[in-house]
Design a protein around this motif. Structure first.
Motif, mmCIF file in Angstrom:
data_model
loop_
_atom_site.group_PDB
_atom_site.id
_atom_site.type_symbol
_atom_site.label_atom_id
_atom_site.label_comp_id
_atom_site.label_asym_id
_atom_site.label_seq_id
_atom_site.Cartn_x
_atom_site.Cartn_y
_atom_site.Cartn_z
ATOM 1 N N UNK A 35 9.679 -6.278 3.181
ATOM 2 C CA UNK A 35 10.567 -5.330 2.507
ATOM 3 C C UNK A 35 9.848 -3.996 2.412
ATOM 4 N N UNK A 36 10.593 -2.964 2.049
ATOM 5 C CA UNK A 36 10.020 -1.627 1.908
ATOM 6 C C UNK A 36 10.505 -1.005 0.601
ATOM 7 N N UNK A 37 9.565 -0.550 -0.211
ATOM 8 C CA UNK A 37 9.895 0.112 -1.474
ATOM 9 C C UNK A 37 10.229 1.576 -1.216
ATOM 10 N N UNK A 38 10.702 2.254 -2.274
ATOM 11 C CA UNK A 38 11.047 3.670 -2.174
ATOM 12 C C UNK A 38 9.860 4.586 -2.476
ATOM 13 N N UNK A 39 8.762 3.998 -2.920
ATOM 14 C CA UNK A 39 7.523 4.730 -3.167
ATOM 15 C C UNK A 39 6.372 3.780 -2.862
ATOM 16 N N UNK A 40 5.150 4.230 -3.067
ATOM 17 C CA UNK A 40 3.994 3.378 -2.776
ATOM 18 C C UNK A 40 4.109 2.045 -3.509
ATOM 19 N N UNK A 41 3.832 0.956 -2.789
ATOM 20 C CA UNK A 41 3.840 -0.378 -3.382
ATOM 21 C C UNK A 41 2.436 -0.649 -3.907
ATOM 22 N N UNK A 42 2.327 -0.928 -5.213
ATOM 23 C CA UNK A 42 0.991 -0.950 -5.821
ATOM 24 C C UNK A 42 0.456 -2.336 -6.164
ATOM 25 N N UNK A 43 1.345 -3.348 -6.362
ATOM 26 C CA UNK A 43 0.866 -4.671 -6.745
ATOM 27 C C UNK A 43 1.662 -5.761 -6.029
ATOM 28 N N UNK A 44 0.965 -6.885 -5.772
ATOM 29 C CA UNK A 44 1.625 -8.018 -5.119
ATOM 30 C C UNK A 44 0.966 -9.303 -5.602
ATOM 31 N N UNK A 45 1.781 -10.356 -5.783
ATOM 32 C CA UNK A 45 1.257 -11.633 -6.264
ATOM 33 C C UNK A 45 2.156 -12.761 -5.764
ATOM 34 N N UNK A 46 1.559 -13.930 -5.509
ATOM 35 C CA UNK A 46 2.306 -15.052 -4.933
ATOM 36 C C UNK A 46 2.263 -16.260 -5.856
ATOM 37 N N UNK A 47 3.419 -16.881 -6.075
ATOM 38 C CA UNK A 47 3.516 -18.097 -6.871
ATOM 39 C C UNK A 47 3.603 -19.300 -5.934
ATOM 40 N N UNK A 48 2.557 -20.127 -5.922
ATOM 41 C CA UNK A 48 2.559 -21.322 -5.082
ATOM 42 C C UNK A 48 3.574 -22.342 -5.580
ATOM 43 N N UNK A 49 3.754 -22.415 -6.894
ATOM 44 C CA UNK A 49 4.662 -23.405 -7.466
ATOM 45 C C UNK A 49 6.113 -23.142 -7.084
ATOM 46 N N UNK A 50 6.493 -21.871 -6.960
ATOM 47 C CA UNK A 50 7.893 -21.526 -6.696
ATOM 48 C C UNK A 50 8.121 -20.919 -5.314
ATOM 49 N N UNK A 51 7.056 -20.717 -4.555
ATOM 50 C CA UNK A 51 7.220 -20.133 -3.230
ATOM 51 C C UNK A 51 7.758 -18.722 -3.271
ATOM 52 N N UNK A 52 7.399 -17.973 -4.326
ATOM 53 C CA UNK A 52 7.898 -16.611 -4.502
ATOM 54 C C UNK A 52 6.774 -15.597 -4.339
ATOM 55 N N UNK A 53 7.110 -14.486 -3.742
ATOM 56 C CA UNK A 53 6.206 -13.340 -3.640
ATOM 57 C C UNK A 53 6.817 -12.204 -4.439
ATOM 58 N N UNK A 54 6.060 -11.637 -5.356
ATOM 59 C CA UNK A 54 6.558 -10.550 -6.186
ATOM 60 C C UNK A 54 5.738 -9.300 -5.904
ATOM 61 N N UNK A 76 0.792 -1.218 0.000
ATOM 62 C CA UNK A 76 0.000 0.000 0.000
ATOM 63 C C UNK A 76 0.823 1.265 0.000
ATOM 64 N N UNK A 77 0.183 2.343 0.401
ATOM 65 C CA UNK A 77 0.806 3.659 0.358
ATOM 66 C C UNK A 77 1.924 3.826 1.378
ATOM 67 N N UNK A 78 2.012 2.938 2.381
ATOM 68 C CA UNK A 78 3.109 3.024 3.343
ATOM 69 C C UNK A 78 4.408 2.447 2.795
ATOM 70 N N UNK A 79 4.375 1.927 1.537
ATOM 71 C CA UNK A 79 5.536 1.417 0.809
ATOM 72 C C UNK A 79 5.982 0.030 1.262
ATOM 73 N N UNK A 80 5.334 -0.512 2.286
ATOM 74 C CA UNK A 80 5.752 -1.800 2.841
ATOM 75 C C UNK A 80 5.120 -2.970 2.095
ATOM 76 N N UNK A 81 5.861 -4.082 2.068
ATOM 77 C CA UNK A 81 5.325 -5.377 1.655
ATOM 78 C C UNK A 81 5.132 -6.152 2.947
#
Length: 365
Positions: free
Chosen positions: A96-115, A77-82
């Motif tokens: 993690x924390x971005x340098x600006x608002x974090x706008x999108x997030x998605x999780x891959x069950x097959x690879x155990x990755x969060x983007x 969200x607007x606090x820049x945090x994941x």
């Protein structure tokens, strides 16, 4: 038999996203009111989903997704945090924390990755299990994310689309040890780099259930359908939707006099939301006109359109079994009143219980 419901206790401010859990028994809804609301499936035929809890966050939440189980959510969200939210929000942790608002997030069950992505033009690739992540530079500002079991698609400004192999991103995190140094931003060549078939800014993106392609939508009332394989890409197409024709008095002529009669004007609305049906392969679009339509991907035609549900459709999602379509309704500001406070009574969650073949396309004659 189909039915339509309004889920009680919606958020008090504009809805940013909504997602069914992998089992379809829960629905998570993020909002500008700083909450992630969780709705639980019930056996009540008159009200199949009810609000279970609301998770309070520090700032407006722009996106939410489910993690590896039914008790884990990720939000940005607007606090820049994941942020990871566990056990109905009783446990919260910043990954993690971005340098600006974090706008999108998605999780891959097959690879155990969060983007996650941010308006800072940086993508974070996390492995939540080990709390490692890397920063990856994007070509430009990201607008939308979607993935298949093997690939990640990022839609960005300037009509740019990048397709990454998830296995390569997974190896990148493992090989680098998940460096979290803010100065350590990696340049990663995508598997494919292409230009969107749509001429205006991308608003939404969703991948096909079989992993062969994706659909994008724009602010200019268009949807594009594309395939990853170069041969199949020849079948790509785009079409117009979520438009209305309105009559208005004829404009004044060169002398300033008003001409007799009326003219027809096309009202063009952004296509804010997209989602593929998990089994039929058709897809839903939600527009700024407040309507939702179902489309046959292969036959390139509309299956059906539902009546106006509210001021604007902000988000749509199908349950994993394809029996439910969740629709987030919010003021969309297409009327030009961006400065006004949103009317909470216009914020709704509509649940469509689909008949067996309601989202199934018709065979070619």
């Amino acid at each position: 038999m189909s039915a339509q419901y309004h889920i009680p206790d919606p958020p008090s401010d504009a809805i940013s996203s909504l997602r069914f859990s992998p089992s379809g028994t829960k629905l998570a809804v993020s909002s500008w009111d700083r909450t992630v609301s969780i709705y639980l499936h019930t056996p009540d035929a008159d009200q199949p989903f009810v609000r279970e809890t609301g998770i309070q966050c520090r700032a407006p939440v722009l996106d939410v997704c489910w993690g590896p189980d039914e008790e884990t959510l990720f939000a940005v969200g607007l606090d820049q945090d994941v942020r990871v939210l566990k056990n109905a929000g009783d446990e919260q942790e910043v990954l993690s924390t971005h340098e600006a608002a974090a706008n999108k997030v998605i999780y891959s069950h097959e690879h155990g990755l969060l983007i996650s992505t941010s308006w800072d033009g940086i993508m974070h690739v996390h492995r939540p299990a080990s709390k490692q992540y890397v920063r990856v530079k994007l070509p430009t500002k990201p607008f939308a994310l979607s993935l298949t079991s093997t690939r990640l698609v990022v839609a960005m400004a300037k009509r740019k689309l990048s397709v990454y192999e998830l296995q390569s991103l997974s190896m990148l995190v493992d090989q680098t040890g998940g460096s979290s140094d803010r100065e350590d931003v990696l340049e990663v060549a995508p598997w494919q780099q292409r230009e969107s078939s749509l001429k205006f800014q991308t608003r939404a993106l969703t991948c096909m259930p079989d992993g062969t392609g994706f659909a994008t939508s724009s602010i200019e009332g268009r949807v594009g359908v594309e395939w990853f394989d170069p041969e199949a890409q020849k079948n790509s197409y785009a079409f117009r939707c979520h438009r209305q024709t309105q009559t208005s008095p004829a404009p004044a002529n060169a002398d300033g006099a008003t001409e007799q009669g009326e003219t027809e004007v096309d009202l063009i609305y952004p296509v804010n939301a997209l989602a593929f049906h998990p089994t039929h392969g058709s897809f839903a679009t939600g527009g700024g006109d407040g309507a939702v339509a179902l489309w046959d991907t292969q036959m390139k035609r509309r299956i059906r359109q539902y009546g106006k549900l509210g001021p604007s459709v902000a988000a749509v999602d199908f349950s994993s079994d394809g029996k439910f379509l969740a629709i987030g309704i919010s003021p969309g500001f297409e009327d030009g009143f961006e400065e006004k406070e949103p009317d909470p009574t216009q914020v709704k969650i509509v649940l469509r219980q689909l008949a067996e073949n309601e989202a199934k396309g018709k065979a070619a004659k």
